[in-house]
Structure formats: structure tokens, C-alpha cells
Design a protein around this motif. Structure first.
Motif, PDB file in Angstrom:
ATOM      1  N   THR A   1       0.716  -1.270  -0.200  1.00 30.31           N
ATOM      2  CA  THR A   1       0.040   0.147  -0.082  1.00 30.31           C
ATOM      3  C   THR A   1       0.945   1.198   0.121  1.00 30.31           C
ATOM      4  O   THR A   1       2.033   1.142   0.218  1.00 30.31           O
ATOM      5  N   GLU A   2       0.084   2.468  -0.397  1.00 31.39           N
ATOM      6  CA  GLU A   2       1.135   3.510  -0.589  1.00 31.39           C
ATOM      7  C   GLU A   2       1.566   3.965   1.165  1.00 31.39           C
ATOM      8  O   GLU A   2       2.701   4.512   1.204  1.00 31.39           O
ATOM      9  N   LYS A   3       0.829   3.531   2.143  1.00 31.57           N
ATOM     10  CA  LYS A   3       1.133   4.187   3.370  1.00 31.57           C
ATOM     11  C   LYS A   3       2.314   3.143   3.843  1.00 31.57           C
ATOM     12  O   LYS A   3       3.327   3.618   4.241  1.00 31.57           O
TER      13      LYS A   3
ATOM     14  N   LYS B   1       5.578   4.365   1.941  1.00 33.43           N
ATOM     15  CA  LYS B   1       5.922   5.498   2.745  1.00 33.43           C
ATOM     16  C   LYS B   1       6.732   5.505   3.933  1.00 33.43           C
ATOM     17  O   LYS B   1       7.875   6.100   4.323  1.00 33.43           O
TER      18      LYS B   1
ATOM     19  N   GLU C   1      -4.571  -0.842  -5.247  1.00 31.57           N
ATOM     20  CA  GLU C   1      -4.598   0.654  -4.837  1.00 31.57           C
ATOM     21  C   GLU C   1      -2.849   1.073  -5.550  1.00 31.57           C
ATOM     22  O   GLU C   1      -2.720   2.096  -5.773  1.00 31.57           O
ATOM     23  N   ILE C   2      -2.074   0.039  -5.957  1.00 27.50           N
ATOM     24  CA  ILE C   2      -0.729   0.253  -6.195  1.00 27.50           C
ATOM     25  C   ILE C   2      -0.859   0.910  -7.562  1.00 27.50           C
ATOM     26  O   ILE C   2       0.061   1.488  -8.048  1.00 27.50           O
TER      27      ILE C   2
ATOM     28  N   GLN D   1      -2.435   3.318  -8.508  1.00 26.54           N
ATOM     29  CA  GLN D   1      -2.686   4.522  -8.378  1.00 26.54           C
ATOM     30  C   GLN D   1      -1.259   5.283  -7.931  1.00 26.54           C
ATOM     31  O   GLN D   1      -1.059   6.495  -8.191  1.00 26.54           O
ATOM     32  N   PHE D   2      -0.331   4.582  -7.633  1.00 25.36           N
ATOM     33  CA  PHE D   2       0.844   5.154  -6.837  1.00 25.36           C
ATOM     34  C   PHE D   2       2.148   4.575  -7.405  1.00 25.36           C
ATOM     35  O   PHE D   2       3.147   5.150  -6.965  1.00 25.36           O
TER      36      PHE D   2
ATOM     37  N   ASP E   1       4.040   4.422  -9.722  1.00 20.81           N
ATOM     38  CA  ASP E   1       4.700   5.549 -10.758  1.00 20.81           C
ATOM     39  C   ASP E   1       5.241   6.588 -10.129  1.00 20.81           C
ATOM     40  O   ASP E   1       6.333   7.205 -10.477  1.00 20.81           O
ATOM     41  N   ASN E   2       4.925   6.973  -8.556  1.00 18.86           N
ATOM     42  CA  ASN E   2       4.986   8.035  -8.017  1.00 18.86           C
ATOM     43  C   ASN E   2       6.365   7.892  -6.984  1.00 18.86           C
ATOM     44  O   ASN E   2       7.070   8.728  -6.353  1.00 18.86           O
ATOM     45  N   TYR E   3       6.921   6.514  -6.900  1.00 11.77           N
ATOM     46  CA  TYR E   3       7.922   6.459  -6.238  1.00 11.77           C
ATOM     47  C   TYR E   3       8.940   5.307  -6.663  1.00 11.77           C
ATOM     48  O   TYR E   3       8.635   4.681  -7.786  1.00 11.77           O
TER      49      TYR E   3
END
Length: 269
Positions: A46-48, A51, A72-73, A75-76, A78-80
Motif C-alpha cells: 500500500t502507499e502508506k 512511505k 491501489e498500487i 494509483q501510486f 509510478d510516483n515512487y
């Protein structure tokens, strides 16, 4: 340059162990790579959770067959600096490799997945060839996520001399074959797991035993408050010419105290 690679992080116990180990060792490390595909309750990311791992000092998260378990991965990812296996079909969300610069050196980190007893993805041997041909790098590090030890060894010898290090993941049990291959590549069949010690590859014993005895499906759960947690992986040093000069396995256990905290434990399994 000193690089740390930690094996599959399994749920909260694994994250806790990684946090403790990095608090002790992060200042000595130039690059920290962690397999994070099991880090959210044992399945996916997960994003949490991502992080949190980055806040501990992790630089890159690699993946495997559980990368997309948490939807949900998409959605994020590509941001990390989060990798999924590079041999997924073209157009799959996310990246299969990162080219980053550390201390003036270009480092290529590649995530690949084997095909024996796994999903039928593109040939990881040929995908490696293509990535390396298209990206100039001083150091090439591969997380080879695979079930079959023979496939892992075959890949190691196939890329020997072209990859700086091939670090196996997926089976969660650290192997005793960490070594330098004939052409200079550092190799281990499996770097091991970060998670509960007294568990079945990081998951609850009861559920695992039930599955084998009854041959019936049961939801696997990560132990909530295990007495012992572990960090497993490999730490190695690369000289200015890209040659491995020092390496050792990481295997550290932390024991739970009465107040719920964990402290370094020097005992053996």
C-alpha cells in the motif's frame, strides 16, 4: 560503495525488523534495496506502507508475484522508486528497473521474475539482455524473484560478469550459497525474509499447518505480536571499478520485551 539488499518483507513484523536494522546500520550504507511485495499484511504493497519503508531509509523497493495484490498500487506505483518485475508484458503499470546515481556511479537496479512454477511472463534472461544493452551503468543489481533454485542458478551463471550482483528472493529462506561466481558476479539463491521468526515463511503457523494437513484453503495471516523477528539479506561493497570487494549475509534477530519493544538478540535459532 556499500549496498544493502534485504529479502522479502512480510507484514508489520517485517517492517518493524527493517526499521530496527536500518536505525543501527543506515549511516554506513550508500544504497538500500528491499523486496517489498509482501510488506502490507503479507500480500502486496500500500502507499502508506511504502512511505513508511522509505522513511526508514529504503531507497528502492523491488517486487515479485505479489506486487499487484493490493489494487491501489496502480494509483501510486509510478510516483515512487518501486519496481515490479521487468518481464511483465509491455504496458503493465510501473517500471521494471531504475537507473540511479549514487556517489557518482550509475547504478542499474532490475527486478525480474522467474517462470518455473510461477506466472508465464516474458523470458527474464532475454529481458535482462535488452535492459543492459539499452542502459549504460557502472553497477548492475538484480533481484531475481523465482521459485526454482535451478532457474535462479542458471540465471546467475547466464549474467555472470555482466551483473554486479544477483540476489534471489521469493522463497523466504536464506540460502548458504553466497559467493562470487567465476566471472565476478555476487550471487545468492535466496536472500531470505524480514518478518516473524517462529512462523511459516513469515505467516502464522496454525494456518500453514492446517493447509498441509487438511488440503483445504485458509486465509494466511501475519502474526500480530511475534516473540522474535528477523532481518535477512546481503550487504556488499563495490570498489571504484565496479568489482565486489567485500560481502556478507545479513541475519539479525530481535526479541520482544515485556513492554512490547524489540531489542537485538544475539541468540541462535
Amino acid at each position: 560503495m556499500k549496498v544493502a539488499f534485504l529479502g522479502d518483507v512480510v507484514g508489520r513484523p517485517g517492517r518493524r525488523a527493517v526499521h530496527l536494522w536500518l536505525e543501527e546500520n543506515r549511516k554506513e550504507i550508500d544504497l538500500c534495496i528491499v523486496n517489498g511485495e509482501n510488506s502490507a499484511a503479507g500480500f502486496g504493497l500500500t502507499e502508506k506502507v511504502a512511505k513508511n519503508l522509505f522513511s526508514y531509509g529504503v531507497d528502492v523497493l523491488t517486487g515479485g508475484n505479489h506486487t499487484f495484490d493490493k489494487k491501489e498500487i496502480f494509483q501510486f506505483i509510478d510516483n515512487y522508486p518501486i519496481l515490479r518485475p521487468a518481464n511483465y508484458p509491455e504496458g503493465t503499470p510501473g517500471k521494471g528497473y531504475f537507473l540511479i546515481e549514487v556517489k557518482g556511479k550509475k547504478i542499474l537496479v532490475i527486478s525480474l521474475m522467474g517462470r518455473v512454477f510461477m506466472e508465464c511472463l516474458d523470458n527474464p534472461f532475454f529481458v535482462f539482455d535488452k535492459i543492459v544493452e539499452e542502459n549504460e551503468a557502472d553497477i548492475v543489481i538484480v533481484d531475481f524473484h523465482a521459485e526454482a533454485t535451478s532457474e535462479k542458478q542458471a540465471f546467475g551463471f547466464y549474467v555472470d560478469g555482466r551483473a554486479t550482483a544477483v540476489l534471489g528472493t521469493h522463497t523466504h529462506i536464506q540460502t548458504a550459497d553466497l559467493r562470487i561466481l567465476p566471472q565476478g558476479t555476487l550471487y545468492i539463491t535466496d536472500a531470505g525474509m524480514c518478518g516473524a521468526v517462529d512462523a511459516i515463511i513469515g505467516m502464522g503457523k496454525e494456518e500453514g499447518i492446517y493447509r498441509f494437513i487438511k488440503q483445504l484453503p485458509v486465509k494466511l495471516k501475519v502474526p500480530e505480536k511475534p516473540e522474535r523477528i528477523q532481518v535477512s539479506g546481503v550487504i556488499f561493497e563495490v570498489d571504484k571499478n565496479g568489482k565486489i570487494v567485500n560481502f556478507e549475509r545479513i541475519f539479525q534477530i530481535y526479541k520482544r520485551s515485556e513492554d512490547g519493544s524489540y531489542t537485538r538478540w544475539e541468540g541462535t535459532l
